[in-house]
Design an enzyme around this catalytic site. Structure first.
Site, short mmCIF file in Angstrom:
data_model
loop_
_atom_site.label_atom_id
_atom_site.label_comp_id
_atom_site.label_asym_id
_atom_site.label_seq_id
_atom_site.Cartn_x
_atom_site.Cartn_y
_atom_site.Cartn_z
CG ASN A 11 5.14 -10.66 -0.16
OD1 ASN A 11 5.74 -11.62 -0.62
ND2 ASN A 11 4.03 -10.19 -0.69
NE ARG A 13 2.45 -7.25 9.82
CZ ARG A 13 1.41 -6.74 10.46
NH1 ARG A 13 1.50 -6.48 11.76
NH2 ARG A 13 0.26 -6.48 9.83
CE LYS A 15 -1.62 -10.10 8.58
NZ LYS A 15 -2.49 -9.00 8.07
N GLY A 94 -3.16 -15.01 -6.19
CA GLY A 94 -2.60 -15.11 -4.85
C GLY A 94 -3.64 -15.58 -3.85
CB VAL A 95 -3.72 -18.51 -1.58
CG1 VAL A 95 -2.52 -18.24 -0.67
CG2 VAL A 95 -4.81 -19.27 -0.84
CG ASP A 96 -2.31 -12.73 -0.50
OD1 ASP A 96 -2.44 -13.19 -1.66
OD2 ASP A 96 -1.56 -11.76 -0.25
NE ARG A 97 -5.21 -10.02 -6.02
CZ ARG A 97 -5.10 -10.01 -7.34
NH1 ARG A 97 -4.06 -10.63 -7.93
NH2 ARG A 97 -6.01 -9.40 -8.09
CB THR A 173 11.36 16.61 0.46
OG1 THR A 173 11.81 17.79 -0.21
CG2 THR A 173 11.58 15.41 -0.44
#
Length: 248
Positions: A11, A13, A15, A94-97, A173
């Site tokens: 989402n 970058r 790589k 998700g294919v990245d997972r 803060t």
């Protein structure tokens, strides 16, 4: 020497890595910008994991067309490389997972927690079910560390865009926001480590990747003493290599 170009279009970058096809050794890697990396010319085929949507896919397709190489756009499946996908509709994972879990399983061959700390923080549970076989039991998706901080800054009038640091006892803060987001991520990881450990009856290793993994690691190591934590920078890219090879 045959080489594979693996591309992880996330989402934030995109790589890439050039891997030796027979061994999976990473020869070159980088983050895609406006220029075509010269190292891509070494490759004979391309494997892509894209979770950034159709516009990013169209841009990548245009670039890859110039290489004239065969391209495989990978998707999550019911079973791959020794891992069974427990999703009700496997292709919706998700294919990245999926790629990260496959790489983690192939590397460690034991029940484990797979964390990808990027724009989203994903925490996925893998259970070893038989020698060489594992099952993805389920996982969570939550805002990533930076996204939590940015969301709070945009929604709360008196916070604004500030850059704090983690402190055990925050007294500003900006440090409170930074520390709170890291505690939220670490707490979620700890909860799932406990859940999976109780199911498996053993201490569970936690495999971390993604841009914010380095920020989470010291907090996890300090407060979760019974688990092993392993930092893996290129899980998705290595997972694509396993998927491309179709290893059992």
């Amino acid at each position: 020497m045959s080489c594979l170009l693996a591309i992880d279009a996330g989402n934030t970058r995109t790589k890439w890595a050039v891997l030796q096809y027979e061994t999976g050794e990473i020869l070159q890697r980088g983050v895609l910008n406006d220029d075509m990396p010269a190292e891509w010319a070494l490759c004979e085929r391309v494997a892509v994991a894209n979770v950034a949507g159709p516009n990013r896919q169209a841009l990548l397709e245009a670039r890859l067309k110039l290489l004239g190489l065969p391209v495989r756009w990978h998707a999550s499946t019911l079973h791959a490389c020794g891992v069974s996908n427990g999703y009700a509709i496997p292709a919706q994972l998700g294919v990245d997972r999926w790629a990260a879990m496959i790489a983690a399983w192939q590397h460690y061959q034991r029940s484990c927690l797979v964390v990808n700390a990027g724009t989203a923080l994903t925490v996925d549970m893998i259970e070893s079910t038989a020698p060489g076989q594992a099952c993805f039991l389920g996982g969570i998706i939550m805002p990533g560390i930076r996204l939590m901080q940015e969301s709070l800054a945009s929604a709360a009038a008196n916070i604004g865009a500030m850059h704090g640091v983690f402190r055990d006892f925050p007294l500003s803060t900006q440090d409170a926001v930074c520390s709170g987001s890291l505690h939220a991520g670490a707490g979620a990881i700890n909860n799932l480590l406990t859940l999976l450990g109780e199911r498996c009856g053993e201490a569970i290793p936690c495999i971390l990747s993604g841009g914010d993994a380095v920020a989470l690691l010291p907090l996890l190591q300090k407060h979760i003493l019974h688990s092993e934590f392993c930092l893996e920078e290129n899980l998705v890219l290595q997972g694509l290599w396993y998927m491309e090879r179709g290893l059992p």
